[in-house]
Each structure stands twice: as C-alpha cells, then as structure tokens.
Scaffold this active site. Structure first.
Site, PDB file in Angstrom:
ATOM      1  N   LYS A 113       0.828  -1.214   0.000  1.00 31.44           N
ATOM      2  CA  LYS A 113       0.000   0.000   0.000  1.00 31.44           C
ATOM      3  C   LYS A 113       0.861   1.262   0.000  1.00 31.44           C
ATOM      4  CE  LYS A 113      -4.421  -1.773   1.113  1.00 31.44           C
ATOM      5  NZ  LYS A 113      -5.730  -1.648   1.687  1.00 31.44           N
ATOM      6  N   LYS A 195      -2.994  -9.469  -6.669  1.00 30.65           N
ATOM      7  CA  LYS A 195      -4.291  -9.766  -6.048  1.00 30.65           C
ATOM      8  C   LYS A 195      -5.401  -8.871  -6.624  1.00 30.65           C
ATOM      9  CE  LYS A 195      -5.410  -7.986  -1.964  1.00 30.65           C
ATOM     10  NZ  LYS A 195      -6.674  -7.732  -1.290  1.00 30.65           N
ATOM     11  N   LYS A 198     -10.503  -4.164  -4.523  1.00 30.01           N
ATOM     12  CA  LYS A 198     -11.616  -3.262  -4.849  1.00 30.01           C
ATOM     13  C   LYS A 198     -11.115  -1.870  -5.216  1.00 30.01           C
ATOM     14  CE  LYS A 198     -13.227  -3.722  -0.308  1.00 30.01           C
ATOM     15  NZ  LYS A 198     -12.095  -3.552   0.604  1.00 30.01           N
TER      16      LYS A 198
HETATM   17  N1  AQP Z   1      -8.364 -11.007  -4.054  1.00 30.24           N
HETATM   18  C1  AQP Z   1      -8.810 -11.557  -2.945  1.00 30.24           C
HETATM   19  N2  AQP Z   1      -8.986 -12.895  -2.863  1.00 30.24           N
HETATM   20  C2  AQP Z   1      -9.466 -13.454  -1.722  1.00 30.24           C
HETATM   21  N3  AQP Z   1      -9.801 -12.746  -0.616  1.00 30.24           N
HETATM   22  C3  AQP Z   1      -9.642 -11.423  -0.660  1.00 30.24           C
HETATM   23  N4  AQP Z   1      -9.878 -10.446   0.236  1.00 30.24           N
HETATM   24  C4  AQP Z   1      -9.544  -9.258  -0.304  1.00 30.24           C
HETATM   25  N5  AQP Z   1      -9.100  -9.423  -1.563  1.00 30.24           N
HETATM   26  C5  AQP Z   1      -9.141 -10.753  -1.811  1.00 30.24           C
HETATM   27  C6  AQP Z   1     -10.453 -10.657   1.567  1.00 30.24           C
HETATM   28  O1  AQP Z   1     -11.631  -9.856   1.670  1.00 30.24           O
HETATM   29  C7  AQP Z   1     -11.797  -9.464   3.039  1.00 30.24           C
HETATM   30  C8  AQP Z   1     -12.091  -7.996   3.113  1.00 30.24           C
HETATM   31  O2  AQP Z   1     -10.954  -7.267   2.655  1.00 30.24           O
HETATM   32  P1  AQP Z   1     -10.709  -5.811   3.170  1.00 30.24           P
HETATM   33  O3  AQP Z   1     -11.793  -4.959   2.679  1.00 30.24           O
HETATM   34  O4  AQP Z   1     -10.550  -5.838   4.639  1.00 30.24           O
HETATM   35  O5  AQP Z   1      -9.345  -5.298   2.601  1.00 30.24           O
HETATM   36  P2  AQP Z   1      -8.298  -5.901   1.619  1.00 30.24           P
HETATM   37  O6  AQP Z   1      -7.832  -7.234   2.076  1.00 30.24           O
HETATM   38  O7  AQP Z   1      -7.229  -4.852   1.445  1.00 30.24           O
HETATM   39  O8  AQP Z   1      -9.169  -6.064   0.293  1.00 30.24           O
HETATM   40  P3  AQP Z   1      -9.109  -5.221  -1.048  1.00 30.24           P
HETATM   41  O9  AQP Z   1     -10.259  -5.631  -1.859  1.00 30.24           O
HETATM   42  O10 AQP Z   1      -7.749  -5.363  -1.643  1.00 30.24           O
HETATM   43  O11 AQP Z   1      -9.346  -3.740  -0.529  1.00 30.24           O
HETATM   44  P4  AQP Z   1      -8.490  -2.453  -0.831  1.00 30.24           P
HETATM   45  O12 AQP Z   1      -8.465  -2.296  -2.317  1.00 30.24           O
HETATM   46  O13 AQP Z   1      -9.210  -1.362  -0.127  1.00 30.24           O
HETATM   47  O14 AQP Z   1      -7.131  -2.688  -0.251  1.00 30.24           O
HETATM   48  C9  AQP Z   1     -10.519  -9.864   3.775  1.00 30.24           C
HETATM   49  O15 AQP Z   1     -10.768 -11.045   4.518  1.00 30.24           O
HETATM   50  C10 AQP Z   1      -9.550 -10.130   2.668  1.00 30.24           C
HETATM   51  O16 AQP Z   1      -8.577 -11.104   3.030  1.00 30.24           O
END
Ligand code: AQP
Length: 332
Positions: A113, A195, A198
């Site tokens: 990040k 990965k 969102k």
């Molecule tokens: N690509 C992924 N595959 C499987 N699991 C995933 N998770 C996120 N991306 C994947 C799981 O979703 C849950 C919620 O995630 P989060 O909102 O807490 O933040 P994150 O892990 O940082 O997810 P994003 O989508 O990548 O958000 P941003 O873009 O804001 O950083 C968690 O259990 C995560 O493991």
C-alpha cells in the site's frame, strides 16, 4: 456449551469484489449458523487511504446492504460499523504500546500500500494491523475468516495477544485465521500476478459484486491469459489458473473436473463459461442488494442495535485491559 466466536470485516473502500466474496464473505455466511458471529464494516481502516467523505458514508451503508444480500442474517450475527464502537481505537492505543516497530515494518500489505499511495504513507497505514488486532481481540474471537492477504495480520494479532497475556496475565483469547481452501487469493484479471482489489485503479482488473451481467461477462472475455489455449491449472499459467479457481468457486467443481470439462475446447469458450457461472452465482445477491439499499431505515436500525450490543461486549474486554495495565478507574 457456548458457541465459538468468529469475527471478520471488510473495508468500505469501494465496491466489493468477487475476491472479497469468495475469499471471505461467502465463508462468513457458511459459518454463521455454527458460531457466535460478529462482522463489522471497517470504516476506521478505510481512512488509511484518502476517501471522499460522502462516498465513504455511502459505501459504509452499501457494504452492510451487501453483507445482507450475500446472506448474512442479522438474527444470527452481530453487524455493526467499526467507528460506532469507540473501544476499537482505545484498545488500539494500548496494543500499539505492545507492538514492535520491526513487526509492523515486516507487514507485506504496508509495503504494497505504501508503493500504491506514495503521496500518503501515513502513520495509520503503518499501524493498521494493530487496529485490526484490536478488532479481533476485543471480542475474544476464536476464529477469523479472511483471505490469504490478511493471514499475516491475524498472525500478528496472535503475537500481540500472547505478549499481552504474558506481560499482564491471561486476558485475550489467541485467535486462529480461517483461510478457505478455494478462493483464498483471487487474482487480478488484467495482471494475474497481482491480487484482485476493490481499489484497483483499473476497473478491468476486478469483478465487482455490483455490476451488470454484461460488464462481468465482458471482463472475463478480456481477461489476460497465456497463448497456449489449453485449460490446465499450472503455476506458470497464472491467468488461466486464476480463471479455473474462480470457476471452481462459482460452481463447486474441482480443478480436475474443470480441466476435463474444457479439454480441447479452448480459452474463448472457457472464459465465457466463467463469466456466465459467476453471474449465475451472483444474480441473487445483485437482486437482493437492489431491494435492501432502498430500505435505509431498516439498515440503520440494524446498525444501531449492532453498535449497542458490540459496545457492551467490547467494553467488558477494554475495562479488563485498562485495569491490567494500571489505569486508575474513575469509579475507584
Ligand atoms: N483477491 C482476494 N482474494 C481473496 N480474498 C480477498 N480479500 C480481499 N481481496 C481478496 C479478503 O476480503 C476481506 C475484506 O478485505 P478488506 O476490505 O478488509 O481489505 P483488503 O484485504 O485490502 O481487500 P481489497 O479488496 O484489496 O481492498 P483495498 O483495495 O481497499 O485494499 C478480507 O478477509 C480479505 O482477506
């Protein structure tokens, strides 16, 4: 016997993806009957990256509506917004004094990040895992169902809990991560070594829970794959392997069954099938969301009652922690 406790959360940083769904939320739904289940919308975490305030408010409510649309039942689980329960930030301060700079420096999500947000590497981005440990430890969670990207953070929460228990006597339950066998790390459609996220700047990389059937199908048709045209799971074919994983999550079929089904049928046909299968899997979620998002009073009522219950549970742990570290009680 009391049920074991599970806790998890998603950040309202945008539109939830099929990564969030298959990696986490789907499992929350599957586990809610057998566990004392607590799920929150992690808005405090979201502001580690710049958010437009009106958008954040909108995404917070929309994330709750999506939780419900995915099948979380407010009669079975405790649902609330993280910032409604002040004990999260209070515990986070105490635990940050039990967390080493070196430990936080090793967190891969911080490194990722920081690269993505080079103009805004704030202290919150660095200490985010301590707040996540507080979310988990406040409710004495046994199990934390998350995707693979969050495993390192749950392991840090375990280390912090063990250290606190050692320094101040038994206080926290030491939680275990719960990572699904299939779908623990759904990859980007345009850069399959990365990965799916969102907040990815390229909307072609991610499939959102809330987008139209046409958009989803188009994205899968354009997904990056290698050129050998053979539907086979392999570490050196990340694009097609990711699509096989997604198809497996959407249909419940095994990798072997999928390879057999698409033997000598080529990528074009397979990509369309993955798009269709994902849309079929999500059609109920998408329809239910449209009904729920119009019911603001109902959603706010869930959050109000959730916050009250969560505050009560969280304060029990926080009071104990304050006593153990030596804070003078105002009632003493
Ligand atoms: N690509 C992924 N595959 C499987 N699991 C995933 N998770 C996120 N991306 C994947 C799981 O979703 C849950 C919620 O995630 P989060 O909102 O807490 O933040 P994150 O892990 O940082 O997810 P994003 O989508 O990548 O958000 P941003 O873009 O804001 O950083 C968690 O259990 C995560 O493991």
């Amino acid at each position: 016997m009391d049920k074991k406790i599970i806790l998890s959360a998603a950040q309202p940083t945008g539109n939830l993806t099929i990564g969030n769904y298959f990696g986490a939320i789907k499992n929350w739904v599957d586990l809610q009957d057998d566990f004392d289940s607590i799920f929150c919308v992690a808005d405090l975490h979201a502001i580690t990256v710049r958010q437009e305030p009106a958008e954040l408010r909108k995404n917070t409510l929309s994330t709750l509506a999506l939780y419900l649309a995915c099948g979380l039942d407010p009669e079975k689980c405790l649902l609330f917004v993280q910032s409604h329960v002040e004990a999260h930030t209070a515990l986070s301060w105490v635990l940050s004094c039990q967390t080493m700079f070196g430990e936080l420096s090793r967190m891969t999500q911080f490194k990722d990040k920081s690269r993505k947000n080079a103009q805004n590497i704030n202290a919150g981005l660095f200490t985010y895992p301590v707040l996540m440990a507080s979310d988990i430890l406040l409710y004495q969670a046994d199990l934390v169902p998350v995707g693979k990207d969050q495993k390192q953070h749950v392991e840090l929460a375990r280390d912090i809990a063990e250290r606190f228990n050692r320094n101040f006597s038994d206080t926290f339950k030491v939680p275990e991560p719960y990572i699904p066998k299939q779908g623990a790390k759904i990859m980007s459609l345009s850069e399959p070594e990365k990965k799916m996220s969102k907040s990815d700047e390229n909307p072609q990389s991610s499939v959102y829970l809330l987008e139209s059937r046409d958009e989803t199908i188009k994205k899968f048709r354009r997904a990056v794959t290698d050129s050998d045209n053979c539907v086979k799971y392999s570490a050196d074919k990340p694009g097609i392997s990711n699509l096989i994983t997604i198809y497996s999550c959407a249909t419940g079929k095994t990798t072997r069954e999928i390879e057999r089904e698409f033997d000598s049928r080529g990528y074009g046909e397979f990509k369309s099938a993955v798009g269709e299968a994902v849309c079929d899997r999500l059609s109920g979620v998408r329809a239910r969301y449209q009904e729920l998002i119009g019911e603001k009073d109902y959603l706010m009522q869930i959050l109000k009652s959730g916050a009250e219950q969560a505050r009560y549970r969280a304060m029990k742990t926080l009071r104990k922690v304050y006593r153990k570290v030596g804070f003078l009680s105002p009632e003493a």
